[in-house]
Write an enzyme that holds these catalytic residues in place. Structure first.
Site, mmCIF file in Angstrom:
data_model
loop_
_atom_site.group_PDB
_atom_site.id
_atom_site.type_symbol
_atom_site.label_atom_id
_atom_site.label_comp_id
_atom_site.label_asym_id
_atom_site.label_seq_id
_atom_site.Cartn_x
_atom_site.Cartn_y
_atom_site.Cartn_z
ATOM 1 C CB THR A 39 34.979 49.236 52.815
ATOM 2 O OG1 THR A 39 35.116 48.937 54.150
ATOM 3 C CG2 THR A 39 35.870 50.432 52.452
ATOM 4 C CB VAL A 40 32.901 48.186 48.313
ATOM 5 C CG1 VAL A 40 32.743 48.482 46.704
ATOM 6 C CG2 VAL A 40 34.326 47.578 48.306
ATOM 7 C CD GLU A 66 37.349 46.459 35.346
ATOM 8 O OE1 GLU A 66 37.191 46.479 33.992
ATOM 9 O OE2 GLU A 66 38.402 45.893 35.671
ATOM 10 C CB VAL A 74 39.962 40.989 38.863
ATOM 11 C CG1 VAL A 74 41.337 40.632 38.643
ATOM 12 C CG2 VAL A 74 39.078 39.657 38.801
ATOM 13 C CD GLU A 99 39.361 39.890 52.318
ATOM 14 O OE1 GLU A 99 38.280 39.846 52.781
ATOM 15 O OE2 GLU A 99 39.635 40.562 51.517
ATOM 16 C CE LYS A 144 41.391 40.136 44.623
ATOM 17 N NZ LYS A 144 42.369 40.722 45.268
HETATM 18 N N1 HSE Z 1 42.267 41.433 50.772
HETATM 19 C C1 HSE Z 1 42.397 41.749 49.381
HETATM 20 C C2 HSE Z 1 43.669 42.444 49.249
HETATM 21 C C3 HSE Z 1 41.380 42.895 48.869
HETATM 22 O O1 HSE Z 1 44.535 42.355 50.310
HETATM 23 O O2 HSE Z 1 44.123 42.776 48.239
HETATM 24 C C4 HSE Z 1 39.959 42.153 48.509
HETATM 25 O O3 HSE Z 1 40.301 41.188 47.429
#
Ligand code: HSE
Length: 428
Positions: A14-15, A131, A134, A192, A207
């Site tokens: 996705t990213v 960046e 987090v 996830e 994070k």
């Molecule tokens: N799975 C994370 C969330 C996003 O639900 O915020 C990725 O860090």
């Protein structure tokens, strides 16, 4: 204009696909702002032909992300594979070994191996930015390491896992149990691959560990975090909290105490009308509290293609502009070892007990709390038909250790019919 900055992108999920898309769509404005062209030389992913809605035919293809990282036509290695070790870490280390700058969204890798990787990068004269690792699109790393570089940070807080916040919000809205809303989140694709990363508080803990390092100048210490997930939160907890003017959030808190570094990622009660209490669904919020700046609230999308890809490209533009900043805001070798202090700061606690309904039980509970040095602020026993009496207690400020001692006393007395629930009430 200077030479183009050439990227290698490892990972087209996705990213990664979002990075390619934004770079293709916004190439003119990005080049103007960066002062030079930014081009993709090569990409790498598990499958070459998977439909992604982007055209990658103009880029060289590498099956192996390490080979991608070693290419001579790549200046910046973009690591979007994910995972604590394996191909992600190997490719980052390979890129650094050949003097390449790195941009990554990989919180797990940095939370566990960040110190070593930052030292390698700085020794090699490379920039390593993260960046996107987090809170997705929220520019929290920049705010902390650049805008607040002159401030003494007092506390960092955040709701940084959108999936957990979605589950807690939906439980409150629907009155449905955790398991049902978990399945709803699963069907929406929020979780996830390993759901424990989300609901177990690990992803949010990664994070927080990164923010702690920048905020307090300490080595990343994920192992020093106190982590508790949301799996045990019941609809009763959510409703009782609401009745008392609170909401339950998976909240991360980091602060330097006299006893050492306190880092907690756990479900907490926060005032329902506070900015953190108001955060709904998958939105994230981070609070940076500085001695000079006071509290700064940053809220926005903590995940998703657009926000996370934008954060990756913001780092790339910084590198294109020639900005150099140490990975954790100061040279990695100058970061201090972290001395973990578990729940050192005092605070009020919420206790939910299910007690045997017989004479003297409340006196037993009050004694156990008193013996542990815990003072009761508010107490309610709810109406019930059965032999089990639900009791909610809000304590005055105390430590987690005292609460644990009191719980041992309550359980030991035989008064409790189920595991007591103890949640911190965070003072904002
Ligand atoms: N799975 C994370 C969330 C996003 O639900 O915020 C990725 O860090």
């Amino acid at each position: 204009m200077s030479d183009p900055l050439r990227l290698g992108i490892a990972g087209l999920g996705t990213v990664g696909a979002g990075v390619v898309r934004i770079l293709q769509e916004n190439s003119t404005i990005i080049s103007r702002r960066a002062g030079r062209d930014i081009r993709i030389s090569a990409v790498s992913a598990r499958e070459r032909t998977k439909p992604r809605g982007i055209d990658i035919s103009g880029y060289a293809w590498e099956h192996d992300p390490v080979a991608l990282a070693l290419r001579s036509d790549v200046d910046v290695h973009i690591e979007l594979i994910g995972g604590e070790a394996g191909a992600a870490k190997d490719s980052v280390e390979a890129a650094i070994s050949t003097g390449k700058n790195v941009v990554t969204a990989n919180k797990a890798m940095l939370a566990v191996h960040g110190q070593k990787i930052a030292e390698l990068a700085e020794l090699a004269g490379c920039v390593l930015r993260f960046e996107a690792a987090v809170a997705g699109g929220i520019p929290v790393i920049k705010a902390l390491s650049e805008s607040m570089a002159a401030d003494r940070i007092i506390r960092v807080m955040g709701v940084m896992n959108g999936t957990c916040n979605y589950i807690l919000t939906r439980m409150e809205e629907t009155g449905l149990a955790y398991g049902e809303i978990f399945r709803e989140a699963e069907s929406l694709g929020y979780l996830e691959a390993d759901p424990n990363l989300d609901v177990g508080g690990i992803d949010a803990g990664h994070k927080l560990a990164l923010l702690t390092s920048i905020a307090f100048g300490t080595r990343v210490d994920f192992a020093g975090l106190e982590i508790e997930g949301i799996q045990k939160i019941t609809i009763e907890d959510i409703e009782q909290a609401r009745d008392m003017g609170f909401r339950i959030k998976l909240l991360g808190v980091a602060r330097m105490t006299d006893d050492g570094m306190e880092q907690r990622m756990q479900p907490c009660l926060v005032p329902a009308d506070s900015p953190i209490g108001q955060i709904k669904n998958a939105t994230n919020i981070v609070v940076l509290e500085g001695a000079a700046a006071g509290q700064i609230f940053l809220r926005g999308a903590g995940a998703g293609e657009g926000p996370t890809a934008m954060a990756v490209l913001g780092d790339v533009v910084d590198i294109a502009r020639g900005r150099r900043i140490s990975t954790f805001g100061q040279p990695a070798t100058s970061l201090q070892p972290s001395r973990p202090a578990q729940s050192a700061e005092v605070g009020p606690y919420y206790l939910r007990l299910l007690l045997e309904d017989r004479p003297g039980v409340l006196a037993t509970v009050a004694s156990a709390l008193g013996d542990a040095g815990v003072s009761i602020n508010r107490m309610r026993q709810y109406g019930h038909e059965s032999e089990a009496a639900p009791v909610i207690i809000v304590t005055h400020r105390t430590t987690r250790n005292r609460i644990n001692t009191a719980i041992e006393g309550i359980v030991g007395s035989g008064a409790s019919l189920s595991d007591p629930v103890a949640l911190r009430i965070e003072e904002l």
